[in-house]
Design an enzyme around this catalytic site. Structure first.
Site, PDB file in Angstrom:
ATOM      1  N   GLN A  12       0.826  -1.220   0.000  1.00  0.00           N
ATOM      2  CA  GLN A  12       0.000   0.000   0.000  1.00  0.00           C
ATOM      3  C   GLN A  12       0.859   1.268   0.000  1.00  0.00           C
ATOM      4  OE1 GLN A  12      -3.521   1.296   2.863  1.00  0.00           O
ATOM      5  NE2 GLN A  12      -1.587   1.628   3.904  1.00  0.00           N
ATOM      6  N   SER A 127       6.495   1.573  13.736  1.00  0.00           N
ATOM      7  CA  SER A 127       5.048   1.378  13.868  1.00  0.00           C
ATOM      8  C   SER A 127       4.539   1.677  15.271  1.00  0.00           C
ATOM      9  CB  SER A 127       4.722  -0.081  13.528  1.00  0.00           C
ATOM     10  OG  SER A 127       3.428  -0.410  13.967  1.00  0.00           O
ATOM     11  N   GLU A 129       2.488  -0.066  16.626  1.00  0.00           N
ATOM     12  CA  GLU A 129       2.367  -1.380  17.266  1.00  0.00           C
ATOM     13  C   GLU A 129       3.487  -1.560  18.308  1.00  0.00           C
ATOM     14  OE1 GLU A 129      -0.129  -3.563  16.843  1.00  0.00           O
ATOM     15  OE2 GLU A 129       0.724  -5.342  17.785  1.00  0.00           O
ATOM     16  N   TYR A 151       5.482  -9.229  15.673  1.00  0.00           N
ATOM     17  CA  TYR A 151       5.661  -8.106  14.729  1.00  0.00           C
ATOM     18  C   TYR A 151       6.151  -6.866  15.475  1.00  0.00           C
ATOM     19  CZ  TYR A 151       4.221  -4.123  11.830  1.00  0.00           C
ATOM     20  OH  TYR A 151       4.192  -2.934  11.141  1.00  0.00           O
TER      21      TYR A 151
HETATM   22  P1  NAP Z   1       2.110  -3.989   3.015  1.00  0.00           P
HETATM   23  O1  NAP Z   1       1.059  -3.477   2.106  1.00  0.00           O
HETATM   24  O2  NAP Z   1       1.876  -5.247   3.769  1.00  0.00           O
HETATM   25  O3  NAP Z   1       3.462  -4.138   2.168  1.00  0.00           O
HETATM   26  C1  NAP Z   1       4.556  -4.849   2.670  1.00  0.00           C
HETATM   27  C2  NAP Z   1       5.627  -4.884   1.605  1.00  0.00           C
HETATM   28  O4  NAP Z   1       6.766  -5.610   2.119  1.00  0.00           O
HETATM   29  C3  NAP Z   1       5.211  -5.590   0.321  1.00  0.00           C
HETATM   30  O5  NAP Z   1       5.652  -4.823  -0.780  1.00  0.00           O
HETATM   31  C4  NAP Z   1       5.973  -6.900   0.379  1.00  0.00           C
HETATM   32  O6  NAP Z   1       6.323  -7.412  -0.895  1.00  0.00           O
HETATM   33  C5  NAP Z   1       7.251  -6.450   1.084  1.00  0.00           C
HETATM   34  N1  NAP Z   1       8.018  -7.566   1.619  1.00  0.00           N
HETATM   35  C6  NAP Z   1       7.574  -8.619   2.355  1.00  0.00           C
HETATM   36  N2  NAP Z   1       8.582  -9.474   2.619  1.00  0.00           N
HETATM   37  C7  NAP Z   1       9.699  -8.958   2.027  1.00  0.00           C
HETATM   38  C8  NAP Z   1      11.040  -9.379   1.928  1.00  0.00           C
HETATM   39  N3  NAP Z   1      11.475 -10.530   2.490  1.00  0.00           N
HETATM   40  N4  NAP Z   1      11.912  -8.605   1.239  1.00  0.00           N
HETATM   41  C9  NAP Z   1      11.497  -7.451   0.652  1.00  0.00           C
HETATM   42  N5  NAP Z   1      10.228  -6.997   0.706  1.00  0.00           N
HETATM   43  C10 NAP Z   1       9.335  -7.741   1.393  1.00  0.00           C
HETATM   44  O7  NAP Z   1       2.498  -2.863   4.113  1.00  0.00           O
HETATM   45  P2  NAP Z   1       2.141  -1.300   4.127  1.00  0.00           P
HETATM   46  O8  NAP Z   1       0.840  -1.120   4.799  1.00  0.00           O
HETATM   47  O9  NAP Z   1       2.411  -0.718   2.801  1.00  0.00           O
HETATM   48  O10 NAP Z   1       3.246  -0.794   5.178  1.00  0.00           O
HETATM   49  C11 NAP Z   1       4.538  -0.393   4.740  1.00  0.00           C
HETATM   50  C12 NAP Z   1       5.490  -0.484   5.919  1.00  0.00           C
HETATM   51  O11 NAP Z   1       5.032   0.357   6.988  1.00  0.00           O
HETATM   52  C13 NAP Z   1       5.629  -1.864   6.531  1.00  0.00           C
HETATM   53  O12 NAP Z   1       6.965  -1.981   6.988  1.00  0.00           O
HETATM   54  C14 NAP Z   1       4.695  -1.832   7.714  1.00  0.00           C
HETATM   55  O13 NAP Z   1       5.115  -2.760   8.697  1.00  0.00           O
HETATM   56  C15 NAP Z   1       4.866  -0.405   8.168  1.00  0.00           C
HETATM   57  N6  NAP Z   1       3.730   0.189   8.853  1.00  0.00           N
HETATM   58  C16 NAP Z   1       2.499   0.174   8.280  1.00  0.00           C
HETATM   59  C17 NAP Z   1       1.448   0.798   8.907  1.00  0.00           C
HETATM   60  C18 NAP Z   1       0.069   0.814   8.297  1.00  0.00           C
HETATM   61  O14 NAP Z   1      -0.886   1.120   9.027  1.00  0.00           O
HETATM   62  N7  NAP Z   1      -0.072   0.536   7.011  1.00  0.00           N
HETATM   63  C19 NAP Z   1       1.658   1.454  10.131  1.00  0.00           C
HETATM   64  C20 NAP Z   1       2.939   1.467  10.671  1.00  0.00           C
HETATM   65  C21 NAP Z   1       3.982   0.849  10.016  1.00  0.00           C
HETATM   66  P3  NAP Z   1       5.552  -8.658  -1.615  1.00  0.00           P
HETATM   67  O15 NAP Z   1       4.529  -8.044  -2.500  1.00  0.00           O
HETATM   68  O16 NAP Z   1       6.646  -9.323  -2.360  1.00  0.00           O
HETATM   69  O17 NAP Z   1       4.963  -9.503  -0.522  1.00  0.00           O
HETATM   70  O1  G4F Z   2      -6.310  -3.929  10.834  1.00  0.00           O
HETATM   71  P1  G4F Z   2      -5.457  -4.662  11.799  1.00  0.00           P
HETATM   72  O2  G4F Z   2      -5.054  -6.055  11.429  1.00  0.00           O
HETATM   73  O3  G4F Z   2      -4.224  -3.723  12.087  1.00  0.00           O
HETATM   74  P2  G4F Z   2      -3.163  -3.688  13.283  1.00  0.00           P
HETATM   75  O4  G4F Z   2      -3.043  -4.979  13.989  1.00  0.00           O
HETATM   76  O5  G4F Z   2      -3.483  -2.499  14.135  1.00  0.00           O
HETATM   77  O6  G4F Z   2      -1.795  -3.455  12.488  1.00  0.00           O
HETATM   78  C1  G4F Z   2      -1.690  -2.498  11.450  1.00  0.00           C
HETATM   79  O7  G4F Z   2      -1.310  -1.259  12.014  1.00  0.00           O
HETATM   80  C2  G4F Z   2      -0.005  -1.245  12.626  1.00  0.00           C
HETATM   81  C3  G4F Z   2       0.218   0.159  13.197  1.00  0.00           C
HETATM   82  O8  G4F Z   2      -0.330   0.244  14.481  1.00  0.00           O
HETATM   83  C4  G4F Z   2       1.012  -1.604  11.571  1.00  0.00           C
HETATM   84  F1  G4F Z   2       2.261  -1.531  12.095  1.00  0.00           F
HETATM   85  C5  G4F Z   2       0.726  -2.999  11.040  1.00  0.00           C
HETATM   86  O9  G4F Z   2       1.664  -3.313  10.007  1.00  0.00           O
HETATM   87  C6  G4F Z   2      -0.677  -3.005  10.440  1.00  0.00           C
HETATM   88  O10 G4F Z   2      -0.665  -2.179   9.304  1.00  0.00           O
HETATM   89  O11 G4F Z   2      -6.210  -4.768  13.206  1.00  0.00           O
HETATM   90  C7  G4F Z   2      -6.714  -3.622  13.853  1.00  0.00           C
HETATM   91  C8  G4F Z   2      -7.584  -4.041  15.044  1.00  0.00           C
HETATM   92  C9  G4F Z   2      -6.906  -5.044  15.988  1.00  0.00           C
HETATM   93  O12 G4F Z   2      -7.164  -4.654  17.305  1.00  0.00           O
HETATM   94  C10 G4F Z   2      -7.625  -6.359  15.705  1.00  0.00           C
HETATM   95  O13 G4F Z   2      -7.704  -7.244  16.816  1.00  0.00           O
HETATM   96  O14 G4F Z   2      -8.747  -4.688  14.536  1.00  0.00           O
HETATM   97  C11 G4F Z   2      -9.011  -5.823  15.351  1.00  0.00           C
HETATM   98  N1  G4F Z   2      -9.816  -6.781  14.573  1.00  0.00           N
HETATM   99  C12 G4F Z   2     -11.041  -7.238  14.957  1.00  0.00           C
HETATM  100  N2  G4F Z   2     -11.478  -8.133  14.069  1.00  0.00           N
HETATM  101  C13 G4F Z   2      -9.458  -7.394  13.437  1.00  0.00           C
HETATM  102  C14 G4F Z   2     -10.515  -8.247  13.112  1.00  0.00           C
HETATM  103  N3  G4F Z   2      -8.358  -7.268  12.682  1.00  0.00           N
HETATM  104  C15 G4F Z   2      -8.296  -8.021  11.546  1.00  0.00           C
HETATM  105  N4  G4F Z   2      -7.214  -7.897  10.750  1.00  0.00           N
HETATM  106  N5  G4F Z   2      -9.297  -8.884  11.188  1.00  0.00           N
HETATM  107  C16 G4F Z   2     -10.434  -9.033  11.941  1.00  0.00           C
HETATM  108  O15 G4F Z   2     -11.322  -9.827  11.618  1.00  0.00           O
END
Ligand code: NAP
Ligand code: G4F
Length: 328
Positions: A12, A127, A129, A151
């Protein structure tokens, strides 16, 4: 023309960041893993200007090779195993990619650039998290980290490695502590997209109900398009630093359901939502709410899209997508 290398380009944030950097005139390289990654077509369609280079965060030599091809001014490390629930089932893999992968890319930059390592600016996707069992409300840069998932623990390792490389080698390495950010490009395994897709399908008569886990958890949800701008701003600063990026508002999963269902004209969603222990976590993060004042003061950053607008944007996108695929 500046050059950037993005790991996690298929995700994303990688897609939004690619669009942002291309619009600013950057030459953008994206690290892509696997010999036939199914998301290559998606990247080529959405951001055709991105040049792809193969590599994997677990393979230091592939990262060195990618750096030699891209010769970047800026590296954005977005690659990770990012689904918290999956990290309990695959804890070693999560540690290797989400944790040790950060050390690998930092070390690759140090080896690649040598004495000029400070010239390659580095962004680490930390994050909220990491705050886990939160010790302050709201959470800020100085809040004690208490991760609650494999994680979260892996992200803490990457966060401190980033600070350590900054302090040990003078690298321009910044860590963005980003709170949850969502969009129509969010993976369907995350709760916001799972809800927006299900609400659209229920509205169109394609699905009867949705099964979720904990409805009481609260998250500080923002729009991914806003958050990649904060990443870029961090790397434009004279000094590298760490920043919380958040909206400063928090909402429960119940409120998410309220807004999403109300948007399609359903006020009473209780009969349509089931709960299953399968979706409960061994240790939950109950409440996240960030204090983004440092990012506002130092980066001039603030979010543009609010919670209701975010949720309705996602539901509208999924209604259109479901209509297009089913012909309804
Ligand atoms: P995402 O959609 O799950 O994307 C994760 C990316 O990591 C994908 O492009 C995936 O590639 C790549 N990846 C997985 N394993 C890998 C490996 N071994 N080597 C190289 N690349 C690899 O995550 P996102 O939501 O865009 O988040 C981007 C970053 O921000 C992540 O590090 C996530 O943990 C962090 N983050 C996200 C949030 C959020 O709310 N979205 C919040 C805080 C931090 P493939 O397509 O090959 O699987
Ligand atoms: O959408 P989630 O899976 O996101 P979560 O666990 O907050 O993690 C995301 O945000 C993090 C930043 O704080 C990133 F670092 C991480 O990579 C990722 O992008 O779950 C959000 C909440 C949780 O409390 C979970 O228990 O939603 C609750 N939930 C309830 N039912 C569910 C569900 N989550 C998921 N995925 N699926 C359910 O059915």
């Amino acid at each position: 023309m500046k050059r950037a290398l993005i790991t996690g380009v298929t995700g994303q944030d990688g897609l939004y960041l690619s669009e942002l950097l291309l619009s600013k005139g950057y030459e953008v390289y994206g690290l892509i893993r696997g010999q036939n990654n199914p998301k290559i077509d998606l990247v080529r369609r959405i951001v055709p200007g991105v040049k792809l280079v193969t590599g994997d965060l677990t393979d230091l030599s592939s990262l060195l090779r990618a750096l030699n091809v891209a010769r970047p001014d800026e590296v954005y490390n977005l690659g990770a195993i990012s689904f918290v629930a999956y990290s309990w089932e695959n804890a070693h893999l999560t540690a290797d990619v989400t944790g040790k992968g950060v050390l690998n890319i930092l070390e690759a930059i140090r080896l690649y650039a040598g004495e000029d390592a400070d010239k390659v600016r580095f962004y680490q996707a930390s994050s909220s998290e990491m705050f886990g069992k939160v010790q302050d409300v709201p959470q800020r840069e100085s809040t004690l980290l208490w991760p609650r998932s494999p994680y979260g623990v892996a992200k803490v390792f990457g966060h401190y490695m980033t600070i350590n490389y900054r302090e040990s080698y003078g690298m321009h390495a910044s860590s963005g502590i980003l709170f949850n950010h969502e969009s129509p490009r969010r993976g369907p395994e995350f709760v916001t997209r799972k809800v927006s897709q299900a609400v659209a399908r229920i509205k169109l008569g394609l699905q009867d109900d949705i099964t979720l886990g904990n409805l009481d958890a609260k998250r500080d949800w923002g729009f991914a398009g806003d958050y990649v701008d904060a990443m870029w701003r961090m790397l434009q600063q004279d000094e590298a630093d760490d920043y919380v990026v958040a909206t400063g508002e928090t909402h429960s999963i119940r409120e998410l359901l309220d807004v999403a269902f109300r948007h399609v004209g359903i006020d009473d969603w209780e009969p349509l939502v089931k709960q299953d222990p399968r979706f409960m976590r061994p240790a939950e993060v109950d409440l996240l709410i960030g204090d983004p004042s440092k990012a506002a003061d130092k980066l001039g950053w603030k979010p543009k899209v609010g919670f209701e607008q975010l949720v309705t944007m996602m539901v509208d996108h999924d209604l259109a997508e479901q209509r297009a695929t089913t012909g309804l």
